[in-house]
Motif scaffolding. Structure first.
Motif, short mmCIF file in Angstrom:
data_model
loop_
_atom_site.label_atom_id
_atom_site.label_comp_id
_atom_site.label_asym_id
_atom_site.label_seq_id
_atom_site.Cartn_x
_atom_site.Cartn_y
_atom_site.Cartn_z
N SER A 128 0.72 -1.21 -0.20
CA SER A 128 -0.11 -0.46 0.26
C SER A 128 0.99 1.21 -0.03
CB SER A 128 -0.52 0.30 1.33
OG SER A 128 -1.94 1.46 1.18
N VAL A 129 0.21 2.43 -0.72
CA VAL A 129 1.56 3.83 -0.67
C VAL A 129 -0.04 5.02 -0.85
CG1 VAL A 129 2.63 5.09 -2.09
CG2 VAL A 129 2.83 3.04 -2.42
N GLY A 130 -0.09 5.01 0.48
CA GLY A 130 -0.61 6.34 0.43
C GLY A 130 -2.40 5.85 0.59
N GLY A 131 -2.05 4.51 1.25
CA GLY A 131 -3.96 4.81 0.81
C GLY A 131 -4.13 3.45 0.22
N VAL A 132 -3.20 3.46 -0.89
CA VAL A 132 -3.97 2.66 -2.76
C VAL A 132 -2.76 1.70 -2.49
CG1 VAL A 132 -3.79 3.13 -4.79
CG2 VAL A 132 -3.80 5.00 -3.33
N THR A 133 -4.09 0.18 -2.59
CA THR A 133 -3.52 -0.85 -3.01
C THR A 133 -2.38 -1.36 -4.56
OG1 THR A 133 -4.68 -1.78 -1.95
CG2 THR A 133 -3.79 -3.45 -3.11
N VAL A 134 -0.70 -1.21 -4.13
CA VAL A 134 -0.66 -1.02 -5.33
C VAL A 134 0.82 -1.99 -5.19
CG1 VAL A 134 -0.09 1.35 -5.62
CG2 VAL A 134 1.32 -0.14 -4.11
N THR A 135 1.15 -2.81 -6.40
CA THR A 135 2.39 -3.44 -6.40
C THR A 135 3.64 -2.99 -6.08
OG1 THR A 135 2.29 -2.55 -8.66
CG2 THR A 135 1.42 -4.97 -8.47
N THR A 136 4.22 -3.91 -5.39
CA THR A 136 5.48 -3.86 -5.26
C THR A 136 6.67 -2.63 -5.96
OG1 THR A 136 6.56 -5.89 -4.72
CG2 THR A 136 5.62 -5.57 -3.02
N GLN A 137 7.96 -2.14 -5.62
CA GLN A 137 8.10 -1.68 -6.36
C GLN A 137 9.04 -2.63 -7.55
OE1 GLN A 137 10.38 2.15 -5.18
NE2 GLN A 137 10.31 1.60 -2.68
N GLU A 138 9.37 -3.66 -6.67
CA GLU A 138 9.82 -4.39 -7.40
C GLU A 138 8.87 -5.52 -8.43
OE1 GLU A 138 11.15 -9.28 -6.51
OE2 GLU A 138 12.39 -7.59 -5.82
N ARG A 139 7.87 -5.59 -7.98
CA ARG A 139 6.62 -5.94 -9.24
C ARG A 139 6.13 -4.86 -9.96
NH1 ARG A 139 3.26 -10.26 -9.69
NH2 ARG A 139 2.43 -9.54 -12.20
N THR A 140 6.66 -3.73 -9.33
CA THR A 140 6.40 -2.14 -10.62
C THR A 140 7.27 -2.89 -11.50
OG1 THR A 140 5.21 -1.38 -9.33
CG2 THR A 140 5.39 -0.12 -10.51
N ALA A 141 8.75 -2.56 -11.44
CA ALA A 141 9.63 -2.13 -12.03
C ALA A 141 10.36 -3.51 -12.75
CB ALA A 141 11.49 -2.33 -11.05
N LEU A 142 9.54 -4.66 -12.72
CA LEU A 142 9.41 -6.00 -13.44
C LEU A 142 8.74 -5.81 -14.87
CD1 LEU A 142 10.51 -8.67 -12.98
CD2 LEU A 142 9.02 -9.74 -12.65
N ASP A 143 7.19 -5.19 -14.24
CA ASP A 143 6.21 -5.33 -14.49
C ASP A 143 6.65 -4.07 -16.13
OD1 ASP A 143 4.17 -7.10 -14.31
OD2 ASP A 143 3.65 -5.65 -12.89
N CYS A 144 7.19 -2.95 -15.70
CA CYS A 144 6.96 -1.93 -16.39
C CYS A 144 8.16 -2.14 -17.23
CB CYS A 144 8.05 -0.33 -16.00
SG CYS A 144 6.39 0.23 -14.56
N ALA A 145 9.43 -2.91 -16.86
CA ALA A 145 10.55 -3.69 -17.78
C ALA A 145 10.00 -4.47 -18.69
CB ALA A 145 11.97 -3.91 -17.13
N ARG A 146 8.84 -5.44 -17.86
CA ARG A 146 7.84 -6.30 -19.38
C ARG A 146 7.04 -5.69 -20.52
NH1 ARG A 146 5.24 -11.75 -17.63
NH2 ARG A 146 5.24 -13.10 -19.27
N TRP A 147 6.27 -5.11 -20.21
CA TRP A 147 5.67 -4.65 -20.87
C TRP A 147 5.30 -3.00 -20.99
CZ3 TRP A 147 2.66 -8.63 -21.71
CH2 TRP A 147 3.15 -9.44 -21.35
N LEU A 148 6.43 -2.40 -21.15
CA LEU A 148 6.21 -1.02 -21.63
C LEU A 148 7.15 -0.65 -22.87
CD1 LEU A 148 5.36 0.09 -18.72
CD2 LEU A 148 6.98 1.61 -18.87
N PRO A 149 7.23 0.65 -23.88
CA PRO A 149 7.62 -0.08 -25.45
C PRO A 149 9.23 0.49 -24.62
CG PRO A 149 6.16 1.54 -25.19
CD PRO A 149 5.65 1.09 -24.04
N ARG A 150 10.88 -0.42 -25.01
CA ARG A 150 11.75 0.03 -24.77
C ARG A 150 12.52 1.20 -24.13
NH1 ARG A 150 15.62 -3.58 -26.97
NH2 ARG A 150 17.82 -3.18 -27.12
N LEU A 151 11.97 2.06 -25.37
CA LEU A 151 12.92 3.71 -24.20
C LEU A 151 12.09 3.89 -22.67
CD1 LEU A 151 13.96 6.17 -27.51
CD2 LEU A 151 15.19 4.09 -26.32
N GLU A 152 10.68 3.52 -23.41
CA GLU A 152 10.23 3.76 -21.75
C GLU A 152 10.30 3.00 -20.44
OE1 GLU A 152 6.01 5.60 -22.63
OE2 GLU A 152 6.98 5.29 -24.39
N ALA A 153 11.07 1.42 -21.05
CA ALA A 153 11.20 0.61 -19.33
C ALA A 153 12.19 0.90 -19.21
CB ALA A 153 10.77 -1.09 -20.88
#
Length: 323
Positions: free
Chosen positions: A119-144
């Motif tokens: 949770s961050v600021g009362g919002v349920t979110v993926t952890t930093q590690e999982r979010t980094a993994l998801d962004c690296a996997r699914w965002l376009p190359r430069l943005e990832a």
């Protein structure tokens, strides 16, 4: 009363269905999602919409760019504002995803371990590690890579990401994920710097190191955005936000003149080049490296030529870097 309110909690504040409708109609409440209300000053902010969505569904977990934004990172596509970006969420397999009319992008998943949720600021979110993994996997190359650089700077462990990426071998975008992790660097100071570095590496040029320290006369120190120290070639990104005033430009010119006197060759990358014609600055980088003694192998020369041709085609550039 709290800024956030859900329909089931409204009676506790003496509010019925008609009261809520009246408050929305008069502008005192805003309803970003069905059953979710907000009475604060910034109703369209991404964090507000994610929070309001969360109070109406315990199954909703913010993910990808939305989660990264809530972690305080700059991950939205260039030119996109947070008030126009949809809330990206993941819900358990079989559960109903929020309606798209609520400006939400929902995805179902049976593979979101409890350890990947916080949770961050009362919002349920993926952890930093999982979010980094998801962004690296699914965002376009430069943005990832730009997103990953920021997570690495936050202390997310590259080895942990590599281990988890190995578990996804053979799955969709697994190769993209591995390449993004290999390209990541915690030293980048902004997303455009990350983009420049990736384009240089993709062209087969020597990989620049971020934040190269240069000792100036009179015990002064300067830092290049990135540089290839072996050949004393520096690369700097001039963005509109930080290099537009007369004072900024005068300071930059003085600083760069001092660096050049020490034998460095500099390439200044402008915003319009990075986003419109990246081949132009890559040619300059290759020229400065050649002048400094870099001699590419036949394979490196071929790779550079292919990359310049690719970047010269808007369609090919889109497929490589934006899809």
């Amino acid at each position: 009363m709290e800024e956030y309110l859900s329909s089931p909690l409204a009676p506790a504040y003496g509010l019925g269905r008609h009261d809520l409708s009246r408050l929305v109609a008069t502008g005192r409440f805003w309803r970003p999602t069905r059953g979710g209300y907000y009475a604060g000053p910034d109703p369209r902010a991404l964090a507000v919409r994610a929070h309001t969505l969360g109070i109406t569904s315990r199954d909703v977990v913010a993910c990808r760019r939305t989660a990264a934004w809530l972690w305080g990172l700059d991950v939205l596509p260039p030119g996109k504002r947070q008030d126009e970006w949809p809330v990206e969420v993941v819900v358990p397999g079989g559960a109903r995803t929020p309606p798209r009319r609520a400006h939400v992008v929902g995805r179902q998943s049976d593979r979101l371990p409890p350890g990947d949720v916080t949770s961050v600021g009362g919002v349920t979110v993926t952890t930093q590690e999982r979010t980094a993994l998801d962004c690296a996997r699914w965002l376009p190359r430069l943005e990832a890579v730009a997103a990953l650089d920021q997570f690495l700077a936050r202390g997310v462990a590259r080895e942990r990401l590599r281990a988890r990426a190995a578990e996804l071998s053979g799955r969709r975008n697994a190769r993209r994920l591995r390449e993004a992790i290999a390209l990541g660097d915690a030293g980048a100071q902004s997303p455009p710097e990350s983009w420049v570095r990736v384009l240089v590496v993709d062209a087969g040029l020597p990989r620049p190191r971020p934040q190269v320290r240069v000792e100036l006369p009179e015990k002064r120190v300067a830092y290049l955005d990135m540089g290839v120290e072996r050949y004393r070639v520096g690369i700097e990104y001039d963005g509109h936000d930080h290099h537009s005033s007369v004072e900024d430009r005068a300071h930059d010119e003085w600083r760069r003149a001092q660096i050049r006197r020490l034998g460095w060759r500099l390439v200044i990358v402008r915003k319009n080049e990075l986003f419109g014609s990246p081949a132009t600055f890559l040619e300059r980088v290759a020229e400065r490296l050649w002048e400094s003694g870099w001699r590419p192998t036949p394979g490196e020369s071929l790779r550079l030529q292919r990359q310049l041709r690719l970047l010269g085609s808007p369609e090919a550039r889109y497929r490589r870097y934006a899809a």
